[in-house]
Design an enzyme around this catalytic site. Structure first.
Site, mmCIF file in Angstrom:
data_model
loop_
_atom_site.group_PDB
_atom_site.id
_atom_site.type_symbol
_atom_site.label_atom_id
_atom_site.label_comp_id
_atom_site.label_asym_id
_atom_site.label_seq_id
_atom_site.Cartn_x
_atom_site.Cartn_y
_atom_site.Cartn_z
ATOM 1 N N ASN A 16 0.866 -1.176 0.000
ATOM 2 C CA ASN A 16 0.000 0.000 0.000
ATOM 3 C C ASN A 16 0.904 1.228 0.000
ATOM 4 O O ASN A 16 1.514 1.568 1.015
ATOM 5 C CB ASN A 16 -0.908 -0.011 1.235
ATOM 6 C CG ASN A 16 -1.782 1.226 1.318
ATOM 7 O OD1 ASN A 16 -1.922 1.968 0.349
ATOM 8 N ND2 ASN A 16 -2.368 1.455 2.485
ATOM 9 N N TRP A 17 0.972 1.883 -1.144
ATOM 10 C CA TRP A 17 1.889 3.014 -1.282
ATOM 11 C C TRP A 17 1.358 4.292 -0.620
ATOM 12 O O TRP A 17 2.092 5.264 -0.502
ATOM 13 C CB TRP A 17 2.173 3.271 -2.764
ATOM 14 C CG TRP A 17 3.210 2.334 -3.314
ATOM 15 C CD1 TRP A 17 3.670 1.184 -2.738
ATOM 16 C CD2 TRP A 17 3.909 2.476 -4.554
ATOM 17 N NE1 TRP A 17 4.610 0.584 -3.545
ATOM 18 C CE2 TRP A 17 4.781 1.363 -4.676
ATOM 19 C CE3 TRP A 17 3.883 3.402 -5.586
ATOM 20 C CZ2 TRP A 17 5.608 1.177 -5.784
ATOM 21 C CZ3 TRP A 17 4.711 3.221 -6.690
ATOM 22 C CH2 TRP A 17 5.570 2.121 -6.786
ATOM 23 N N LYS A 18 0.094 4.304 -0.234
ATOM 24 C CA LYS A 18 -0.499 5.475 0.425
ATOM 25 C C LYS A 18 -0.244 6.729 -0.421
ATOM 26 O O LYS A 18 -0.315 6.664 -1.647
ATOM 27 C CB LYS A 18 0.026 5.597 1.862
ATOM 28 C CG LYS A 18 -0.216 4.312 2.671
ATOM 29 C CD LYS A 18 0.148 4.449 4.122
ATOM 30 C CE LYS A 18 -0.093 3.125 4.859
ATOM 31 N NZ LYS A 18 0.173 3.240 6.305
ATOM 32 N N HIS A 99 -9.531 1.099 5.452
ATOM 33 C CA HIS A 99 -8.198 1.228 6.051
ATOM 34 C C HIS A 99 -8.275 2.080 7.316
ATOM 35 O O HIS A 99 -9.073 3.011 7.409
ATOM 36 C CB HIS A 99 -7.228 1.859 5.052
ATOM 37 C CG HIS A 99 -5.799 1.770 5.447
ATOM 38 N ND1 HIS A 99 -5.225 2.652 6.337
ATOM 39 C CD2 HIS A 99 -4.817 0.883 5.103
ATOM 40 C CE1 HIS A 99 -3.952 2.330 6.502
ATOM 41 N NE2 HIS A 99 -3.688 1.264 5.774
ATOM 42 N N GLU A 101 -6.512 4.385 8.477
ATOM 43 C CA GLU A 101 -6.308 5.819 8.292
ATOM 44 C C GLU A 101 -7.573 6.488 7.761
ATOM 45 O O GLU A 101 -7.865 7.644 8.102
ATOM 46 C CB GLU A 101 -5.129 6.046 7.339
ATOM 47 C CG GLU A 101 -3.803 5.618 7.948
ATOM 48 C CD GLU A 101 -2.691 5.448 6.934
ATOM 49 O OE1 GLU A 101 -1.578 5.086 7.340
ATOM 50 O OE2 GLU A 101 -2.933 5.647 5.721
ATOM 51 N N GLU A 169 -5.365 -4.882 10.973
ATOM 52 C CA GLU A 169 -4.428 -3.816 11.317
ATOM 53 C C GLU A 169 -4.478 -3.552 12.823
ATOM 54 O O GLU A 169 -5.440 -2.945 13.301
ATOM 55 C CB GLU A 169 -4.792 -2.515 10.606
ATOM 56 C CG GLU A 169 -4.783 -2.538 9.106
ATOM 57 C CD GLU A 169 -5.157 -1.162 8.567
ATOM 58 O OE1 GLU A 169 -4.241 -0.434 8.172
ATOM 59 O OE2 GLU A 169 -6.353 -0.808 8.586
ATOM 60 N N GLY A 175 3.464 2.379 14.174
ATOM 61 C CA GLY A 175 4.133 3.645 14.433
ATOM 62 C C GLY A 175 4.156 4.073 15.886
ATOM 63 O O GLY A 175 4.360 5.242 16.192
ATOM 64 N N SER A 214 2.981 -2.929 10.382
ATOM 65 C CA SER A 214 4.420 -2.645 10.317
ATOM 66 C C SER A 214 5.219 -3.866 9.882
ATOM 67 O O SER A 214 6.182 -4.277 10.530
ATOM 68 C CB SER A 214 4.922 -2.126 11.668
ATOM 69 O OG SER A 214 4.253 -0.944 12.027
ATOM 70 N N GLY A 235 3.001 -1.467 4.292
ATOM 71 C CA GLY A 235 3.022 -0.035 4.064
ATOM 72 C C GLY A 235 4.375 0.453 3.595
ATOM 73 O O GLY A 235 4.775 0.264 2.455
ATOM 74 N N GLY A 236 5.119 1.091 4.499
ATOM 75 C CA GLY A 236 6.379 1.732 4.132
ATOM 76 C C GLY A 236 7.383 0.818 3.460
ATOM 77 O O GLY A 236 8.127 1.249 2.564
#
Length: 251
Positions: A16-18, A99, A101, A169, A175, A214, A235-236
């Site tokens: 997921n490149w967000k 999601h 977020e 999630e 984070g 994460s 994610g990242g």
């Protein structure tokens, strides 16, 4: 390229490149696509920004290209939103819905998330439906009950593993410096599996359960070996080939 997802034995690794990436990032997508061709036993997807869906679709040969969100309506006066028909027309094969977020930042309700999943299904998109709990819920000992109710409220009535995956999630572990243990993950994924079976009958066994907290090359192997973990939502670590490709290899 549109590729048919196979379930439930194959692992599903999704990036997921967000709100990251532009046309200059396409070589990264090309490297991911090449890795996917070399690991045909694993399904690989990347949910790119909407501005990249068409370019990514034109670049990809082995990966699933997806959207990060859609609106529950097919069209209308919804400035700045994208519908399922729009992202499909752009080249998306799947979409993420619910999601954490989006739920937190836009106060999305379970009803709205379910509506998005149903809209995606109407237009032939596969769906990754996200659920998860914040720290205060876990500390109150209500994590499993809350996530179970969340999934029950969001599941479309006709869901099955041919088009639906569920991503857990643990919001409290993203984070924050805290991490979910393998036991934490196994316990929650067992709840998700039981919930899918109770709601969907035999079709619930085919729904792939992804973990999305994460995920990195360092912890991916252990996570992917956990019972009822059928893949990961990354994610990242999906933003570079150097960190995403080892996760695909672990799968």
């Amino acid at each position: 390229m549109h590729v048919t997802m196979e379930k439930p034995a194959r692992k599903f690794v999704v990036g997921n490149w967000k709100m990251h990436g532009n046309l200059a990032a396409l070589p990264v997508l090309g490297a991911i696509d090449a890795a996917a061709r070399e690991t045909p036993a694993v399904d690989v997807g990347v949910a790119v920004p909407a501005t990249l869906i068409t370019a990514a679709w034109q670049t990809a040969n082995a990966i699933h290209v997806g959207a990060q969100d859609i609106h529950p309506a097919d069209k209308g006066a919804h400035t700045g939103c994208l519908s399922a028909p729009m992202v499909k027309d752009a080249g998306a094969a799947f979409t993420i819905v619910g999601h954490s977020e989006c739920r937190a930042g836009r106060q999305e309700s379970d009803d709205e998330v379910r509506g998005k999943a149903e809209a995606a299904r109407r237009h032939g998109l596969s769906v990754i439906l996200c659920v998860g709990e914040p720290l205060e819920v876990r500390e109150a000992g209500q994590a499993e009950a809350v996530v179970r109710a969340q999934l029950e409220n969001c599941l479309p009535a006709d869901a099955d593993g041919a088009w639906l995956s569920v991503a857990y999630e643990p919001i409290w572990a993203i984070g924050t410096g805290r991490s979910a243990t393998q036991d934490d993950i196994a316990a929650m994924h067992a709840v998700l599996r039981e919930t899918c079976r109770a709601a969907l009958g035999p079709a619930g066994d085919g729904v792939r359960l992804l973990y999305g907290g994460s995920v990195t090359p360092a912890n991916a192997a252990e996570i992917l070996a956990t019972p009822n973990v059928d893949g990961v939502l990354v994610g990242g670590a999906s933003l570079t080939a150097e960190t995403f490709l080892p996760i695909i290899a672990h799968a």
